[in-house]
Design an enzyme around this catalytic site. Structure first.
Site, short mmCIF file in Angstrom:
data_model
loop_
_atom_site.label_atom_id
_atom_site.label_comp_id
_atom_site.label_asym_id
_atom_site.label_seq_id
_atom_site.Cartn_x
_atom_site.Cartn_y
_atom_site.Cartn_z
N ASN A 4 -4.32 -3.47 -6.27
CA ASN A 4 -4.13 -2.03 -5.07
C ASN A 4 -3.39 -3.16 -4.34
O ASN A 4 -3.20 -3.85 -3.32
CB ASN A 4 -5.02 -1.06 -4.83
CG ASN A 4 -6.07 -2.11 -3.45
OD1 ASN A 4 -5.25 -2.00 -2.29
ND2 ASN A 4 -6.46 -2.84 -3.49
N SER A 51 -7.88 -7.61 4.19
CA SER A 51 -7.41 -7.05 2.72
C SER A 51 -5.67 -7.79 2.94
O SER A 51 -5.63 -8.81 4.00
CB SER A 51 -6.70 -5.78 3.37
OG SER A 51 -5.74 -5.35 2.79
N LYS A 65 -15.57 -8.70 7.34
CA LYS A 65 -15.50 -8.73 5.96
C LYS A 65 -14.89 -9.67 5.82
O LYS A 65 -13.36 -9.58 6.31
CB LYS A 65 -15.00 -7.13 5.17
CG LYS A 65 -15.22 -7.09 3.52
CD LYS A 65 -14.25 -5.48 3.27
CE LYS A 65 -14.41 -5.54 1.82
NZ LYS A 65 -14.32 -4.07 1.29
N MET A 86 -2.45 -0.94 -1.60
CA MET A 86 -2.11 0.56 -0.60
C MET A 86 -1.63 -0.26 1.01
O MET A 86 -0.20 1.52 1.32
CB MET A 86 -3.47 1.02 -0.10
CG MET A 86 -4.16 1.67 -1.91
SD MET A 86 -3.22 2.89 -3.35
CE MET A 86 -3.74 3.57 -2.45
N ASN A 92 -13.75 -9.26 -0.03
CA ASN A 92 -13.11 -8.63 -0.47
C ASN A 92 -11.94 -8.61 -1.86
O ASN A 92 -12.35 -9.42 -2.18
CB ASN A 92 -11.26 -8.24 0.55
CG ASN A 92 -11.30 -6.70 1.04
OD1 ASN A 92 -10.46 -6.30 -0.19
ND2 ASN A 92 -11.08 -6.41 2.44
N PHE A 143 -3.37 -0.10 3.50
CA PHE A 143 -4.00 0.77 5.14
C PHE A 143 -3.58 1.89 4.82
O PHE A 143 -3.43 2.19 6.19
CB PHE A 143 -3.93 -0.10 6.14
CG PHE A 143 -5.39 -1.51 6.38
CD1 PHE A 143 -5.63 -1.73 5.25
CD2 PHE A 143 -5.26 -2.14 7.00
CE1 PHE A 143 -6.76 -2.55 5.29
CE2 PHE A 143 -6.00 -3.92 7.10
CZ PHE A 143 -7.07 -3.25 6.43
N ASP A 164 -13.03 6.18 0.09
CA ASP A 164 -13.30 8.06 0.55
C ASP A 164 -12.17 6.87 2.50
O ASP A 164 -13.32 6.71 3.76
CB ASP A 164 -14.25 8.15 0.60
CG ASP A 164 -14.66 9.71 2.03
OD1 ASP A 164 -12.87 9.76 1.53
OD2 ASP A 164 -15.79 10.59 1.58
N ASN A 172 -3.30 -6.64 2.55
CA ASN A 172 -2.05 -5.82 1.54
C ASN A 172 -1.27 -5.72 2.74
O ASN A 172 -0.39 -4.51 3.60
CB ASN A 172 -2.60 -4.57 1.35
CG ASN A 172 -2.96 -5.18 -1.05
OD1 ASN A 172 -2.66 -5.98 -0.87
ND2 ASN A 172 -3.89 -4.78 -0.60
N THR A 173 -1.84 -6.54 3.96
CA THR A 173 -1.10 -6.06 5.59
C THR A 173 -0.79 -7.18 6.27
O THR A 173 -1.37 -8.56 6.13
CB THR A 173 -2.31 -6.12 6.51
OG1 THR A 173 -2.49 -3.89 6.57
CG2 THR A 173 -1.66 -6.03 8.37
#
Length: 368
Positions: free
Chosen positions: A121, A186, A229, A123, A258, A125, A75, A188-189
């Protein structure tokens, strides 16, 4: 009809859809359902878990009915908080949220690997931004379960200015979270994970702590707990350094872990996709990290265990390794919310077998 059967019937339909489209369908559906009068009670009746005092955890000044919550990422925009609060979770994270809304990486960016019970994933952020989240959370009549706000930096913000982004998120969302999670892990950044190490980590955490103190004074409240995290792809040496920095900054705890950039043992054709891997392949590694962190900190820094929890055994193993609470995500996609009742019942059974009266006695039991 049993609640797990309900999901298993819907699953083939959901798994035929594009993974991201299915994700939005579920989150938006939960958001819409909760607005219908009486629907939250119905969701509770079907999926909810009964409060068992043996499984209750009091931590960070908050009460958790049992140890199992929802990890960030499902979410992202706090659209389904009311609905997800009714399906048997004991707490949930929203986000990762960044100060400004951003589109994230190009699609496709979410991949299912069914034979590996995993997701990949990248994604990046994608979210509506801190103002939009604040507006949504402000409309919630009350928080039924503790809510954590997972905060990150915008893609275009250089690392030397990252602290400003995290401060902005705390400032805008302080009234709406029960605790906050600093996401520096993460994959992904670009360069985000560099913030886990060296002086960058200390400076960032000191800035977040300072902003939290400032907001607490402004709102006439106590500062809210802040957790960090971390990634599973850290050496023992890096873990020791991070744990020390996190403790010295006065953080309330660590979320381990993570997603991973490792691809060990995958069989699915999407294994080569770039991004963070979650689910079953992460089960063992995240438990190892929990074990190491518990040892390094002498059990003094609370740990939330996350990564590949599909069964009560998986959850219990992380608790015995040193996790006070645990989080699910990928298993919810593969097994549905019935997973929560299953873990709940299984934990009660394992406590009894080990002769514990309360789940808190099992935390770190492997180290004694």
């Amino acid at each position: 009809m049993s609640n797990s059967l309900l999901y298993q019937m819907a699953k083939p339909f959901l798994f035929k859809m594009d993974p991201e489209a299915a994700h939005h369908l579920i989150v938006d559906g939960m958001g819409t359902a909760a607005k219908i009068p009486g629907m939250s009670s119905l969701l509770s009746a079907v999926w909810g878990t009964k409060a068992s005092p043996e499984l209750a955890v009091d931590l960070f000044g908050l009460h958790f009915n049992h140890p199992v919550g929802l990890a960030a990422g499902l979410d992202k925009n706090a659209k389904a908080v009311a609905g997800l609060s009714s399906v048997g979770l004991s707490f949930m994270e929203v986000g990762t949220v960044t100060p400004l809304g951003q589109a994230g990486n190009e699609q496709p960016r979410l991949f299912r690997l069914p034979p590996d019970e995993a997701l990949i994933n990248r994604m990046g952020f994608n979210n509506d931004g801190a103002d939009a989240m604040a507006e949504r959370l402000a409309k919630l009549p009350r928080r039924r379960i503790p809510l954590a706000v997972n905060i990150g930096k915008n893609k275009l913000t250089p690392n030397e200015n990252a602290a400003d982004d995290y401060r902005t998120c705390v400032r805008k969302l302080f009234p709406y979270g029960d605790f906050f999670v600093v996401n520096i892990s993460s994959p992904n950044t670009p360069d985000l994970r560099a913030l886990q190490h060296g002086d960058e980590l200390r400076n960032l955490l000191d800035a977040v702590k300072d902003e939290m103190k400032h907001q607490a004074e402004k709102h006439g409240e106590l500062p809210k707990p802040i957790l960090v995290k971390i990634a599973p792809d850290n050496s023992e040496e890096q873990l020791a350094y991070m744990a020390e920095a996190i403790q010295l900054s006065g953080m309330s705890g660590i979320i381990a872990t993570n997603t991973t950039v490792s691809r060990d043992g995958l069989t699915h054709k999407s294994a080569g996709e770039i991004g963070g891997l979650s689910g079953r392949p992460l089960t063992r590694r995240s438990t190892e990290i929990i074990r190491s962190l518990y040892k390094i900190t002498n059990g003094k820094l609370p740990i939330i265990g996350s990564g590949g929890i599909f069964t009560a055994d998986d959850a219990y193993e992380k608790i015995r390794a040193g996790a006070s609470l645990v989080e699910v995500y990928t298993a919810m996609i593969y097994k549905g919310p019935g997973l929560l009742k299953e873990i709940h019942g299984g934990l009660l059974k394992r406590l009894k077998q080990d002769g514990f009266n309360r789940i808190t006695q099992a935390v770190g039991a492997d180290h004694r």
